[in-house]
Motif scaffolding. Structure first.
Motif, PDB file in Angstrom:
ATOM      1  N   HIS A 143      -8.084  -4.699  -0.476  1.00  0.00           N
ATOM      2  CA  HIS A 143      -6.995  -5.270   0.317  1.00  0.00           C
ATOM      3  C   HIS A 143      -5.715  -4.453   0.043  1.00  0.00           C
ATOM      4  O   HIS A 143      -5.555  -3.927  -1.062  1.00  0.00           O
ATOM      5  CB  HIS A 143      -6.825  -6.742  -0.113  1.00  0.00           C
ATOM      6  N   PRO A 144      -4.804  -4.355   1.020  1.00  0.00           N
ATOM      7  CA  PRO A 144      -3.620  -3.488   0.838  1.00  0.00           C
ATOM      8  C   PRO A 144      -2.755  -3.751  -0.402  1.00  0.00           C
ATOM      9  O   PRO A 144      -2.091  -2.827  -0.874  1.00  0.00           O
ATOM     10  CB  PRO A 144      -2.811  -3.728   2.119  1.00  0.00           C
TER      11      PRO A 144
ATOM     12  N   GLN B  95       0.833  -1.210   0.000  1.00  0.00           N
ATOM     13  CA  GLN B  95       0.000   0.000   0.000  1.00  0.00           C
ATOM     14  C   GLN B  95       0.864   1.256   0.000  1.00  0.00           C
ATOM     15  O   GLN B  95       2.045   1.207   0.316  1.00  0.00           O
ATOM     16  CB  GLN B  95      -0.933   0.002   1.221  1.00  0.00           C
ATOM     17  N   TRP B  96       0.210   2.402  -0.305  1.00  0.00           N
ATOM     18  CA  TRP B  96       0.886   3.701  -0.235  1.00  0.00           C
ATOM     19  C   TRP B  96      -0.033   4.651   0.532  1.00  0.00           C
ATOM     20  O   TRP B  96      -1.008   5.148  -0.010  1.00  0.00           O
ATOM     21  CB  TRP B  96       1.167   4.227  -1.646  1.00  0.00           C
TER      22      TRP B  96
ATOM     23  N   LEU C 229       6.775 -10.584 -10.300  1.00  0.00           N
ATOM     24  CA  LEU C 229       7.812  -9.643  -9.854  1.00  0.00           C
ATOM     25  C   LEU C 229       7.175  -8.499  -9.051  1.00  0.00           C
ATOM     26  O   LEU C 229       5.988  -8.205  -9.223  1.00  0.00           O
ATOM     27  CB  LEU C 229       8.550  -9.058 -11.065  1.00  0.00           C
ATOM     28  N   PRO C 230       7.944  -7.826  -8.200  1.00  0.00           N
ATOM     29  CA  PRO C 230       7.389  -6.706  -7.427  1.00  0.00           C
ATOM     30  C   PRO C 230       6.787  -5.634  -8.338  1.00  0.00           C
ATOM     31  O   PRO C 230       7.375  -5.285  -9.369  1.00  0.00           O
ATOM     32  CB  PRO C 230       8.609  -6.160  -6.677  1.00  0.00           C
ATOM     33  N   LEU C 231       5.624  -5.147  -7.971  1.00  0.00           N
ATOM     34  CA  LEU C 231       4.956  -4.069  -8.719  1.00  0.00           C
ATOM     35  C   LEU C 231       4.000  -3.340  -7.793  1.00  0.00           C
ATOM     36  O   LEU C 231       2.989  -3.894  -7.380  1.00  0.00           O
ATOM     37  CB  LEU C 231       4.191  -4.635  -9.919  1.00  0.00           C
ATOM     38  N   PHE C 232       4.357  -2.122  -7.432  1.00  0.00           N
ATOM     39  CA  PHE C 232       3.448  -1.267  -6.650  1.00  0.00           C
ATOM     40  C   PHE C 232       3.892   0.175  -6.858  1.00  0.00           C
ATOM     41  O   PHE C 232       5.063   0.437  -7.155  1.00  0.00           O
ATOM     42  CB  PHE C 232       3.443  -1.679  -5.172  1.00  0.00           C
TER      43      PHE C 232
ATOM     44  N   LEU D 297      -6.071   7.112  -7.090  1.00  0.00           N
ATOM     45  CA  LEU D 297      -6.123   5.915  -7.931  1.00  0.00           C
ATOM     46  C   LEU D 297      -5.499   6.132  -9.309  1.00  0.00           C
ATOM     47  O   LEU D 297      -4.663   5.330  -9.748  1.00  0.00           O
ATOM     48  CB  LEU D 297      -7.572   5.425  -8.060  1.00  0.00           C
ATOM     49  N   ASP D 298      -5.887   7.201  -9.987  1.00  0.00           N
ATOM     50  CA  ASP D 298      -5.374   7.403 -11.350  1.00  0.00           C
ATOM     51  C   ASP D 298      -3.856   7.548 -11.362  1.00  0.00           C
ATOM     52  O   ASP D 298      -3.183   7.020 -12.253  1.00  0.00           O
ATOM     53  CB  ASP D 298      -6.044   8.611 -12.006  1.00  0.00           C
TER      54      ASP D 298
END
Ligand SMILES: *Cc1c(COP(=O)(O)O)cnc(C)c1O
Length: 385
Positions: free
Chosen positions: A181-182, A11-12, A358-361, A255-256
């Motif tokens: 969910h986070p 999350q951010w 792979l990590p993606l956030f 969100l955008d």
């Protein structure tokens, strides 16, 4: 090697998100107050749907959708094996029968041709899942649904912000589920939403989320006084709190930007891996614009002297938080005991053997992305054939 562990998703939250939650904590309503309605309105507006109903989590929301669709014993519901168990479990909760249909090997999404093969007179609904955020072939699925009078419930847990033929996911089928969910695009801690354009689904969902209880005079056969309510069917306490909704409201404003950042990171990954023969990058097809919840690569096991498990462990040892999405649902013990056979979904099962997430956030920095790229390429080169 990276000093700190980079998770696959996260999350951010910023100070304004925290302030929003504190404001509700100081207010009169911790649950079922005005913030819930505001959050629902915001999600409905964002996706262009008439109604949104918030639930305590995405799984509860899917359960509500299956109830509202009237799924019960004797009904068959078709979904994909490449998903989280909840996409199938919601059918089992209501006593329905889950039927899996295999995937398209390029998009990893449920294949409309496979759906068609699984239709029987008992089929009642389809639950397509926009896996990783890439929209399924909705036109084809809607055509099948229309032909056979089926209800379509989209599992859009990965697809908040995604578009199909220029339209936001969330108002295109009978009902659509989003998760908060986070690890998903925006969070309420735990939370879920069903969006719909149908007033009758909307009313059922609201009543289902609160025990099946109504205070609507017109639908009651008895009224002993102002305190009176009726319970017309067995519902649950699946309500979201105003505390969660406040976080969701604040997160929706971002969100955008979050989706845009996810798309940027994906471009960096695609560019960095485009000449690597050790892996296959994810492909977009069929006029969808993915919101990129996950970046799933396939290892090209013909080109490396190693197993997926060894590569996975090597990446984790280098602090790259990889994951696997998903173990095909029909191979999990509960579904195997119901009679689903390994070997029955060859494409899903073959995919499962080679994938790594792979990590993606959105909060990942360009440096984080570089760490992933360099580590993945160097680990694969080490075991090159
Ligand atoms: C996250 C998720 C769900 C369930 O959502 P929760 O909010 O965790 O209950 C359902 N389907 C898919 C595909 C998901 O990724």
């Amino acid at each position: 090697m990276r000093k700190d562990y980079l998770p696959y998703g996260k999350q951010w939250l910023e100070n304004d998100d925290i302030e929003a939650v504190i404001n509700v904590l100081k207010s009169d309503y911790l649950t079922t107050g005005p913030t819930i309605a505001n959050f629902e309105q915001k999600v409905a507006n964002y996706v262009g749907a008439k109604y949104a109903v918030a639930f305590s989590n995405g799984t509860a929301a899917l359960h509500g959708a299956c109830f509202a669709a009237g799924i019960g014993e004797g009904d068959e519901v078709i979904t994909t094996p490449i998903t989280f168990a909840a996409s199938a479990n919601c059918v089992s909760y209501e006593g329905g029968t889950v039927v899996f249909a295999d995937i398209n090997e390029v998009t990893y999404n449920i294949d409309p041709i496979e759906i068609e093969k699984k239709i029987t007179p008992q089929t009642k609904a389809i639950i397509p899942v926009h896996f990783t955020g890439q929209p399924v072939q909705l036109d084809e699925i809607h055509a099948i649904a229309k032909n056979h009078k089926l209800i379509v419930i989209e599992d859009a847990a990965h697809a908040l912000g995604a578009e199909y033929k220029g339209k936001k996911i969330g108002a295109l089928s009978d009902m659509t589920m989003f998760s908060f969910h986070p690890v998903k695009h925006v969070t309420t801690g735990e939370g879920g939403v069903i969006t719909t354009n149908s007033e009758s689904y909307y009313k059922k969902l609201v009543q289902f989320r609160s025990h099946g209880i109504t205070r609507d005079m017109e639908s009651m056969t008895q009224n002993d006084g102002p305190w009176y309510y009726d319970m017309q069917f067995l519902g649950y306490n699946y309500r979201m709190t105003d505390i969660q909704a406040a976080l969701g409201l604040s997160q929706m404003d971002k969100l955008d930007n979050f989706v845009e950042r996810r798309r940027e990171i994906v471009q960096m990954y695609d560019e960095a891996f485009k000449d690597t023969e050790y892996l296959v990058t994810p492909k977009q097809l069929f006029e969808g614009n993915s919101s990129w919840h996950l970046y799933v690569i396939q290892l090209n096991l013909d080109k490396i002297n190693s197993t997926r498990k060894e590569i996975f462990e090597a990446l984790v040892a280098q602090n790259i938080g990889v994951n696997v999405h998903y173990i095909p649902v029909h191979t999990l013990s509960y579904y195997k005991e119901l009679g689903y056979k390994e070997g029955s979904m060859p494409k899903a099962e073959a995919l499962y053997e080679t994938i790594i997430t792979l990590p993606l956030f959105p909060k990942m920095t360009n440096e984080d992305v570089k760490d992933v790229v360099i580590t993945v390429i160097s680990e694969l080169k080490k075991v090159s054939k």
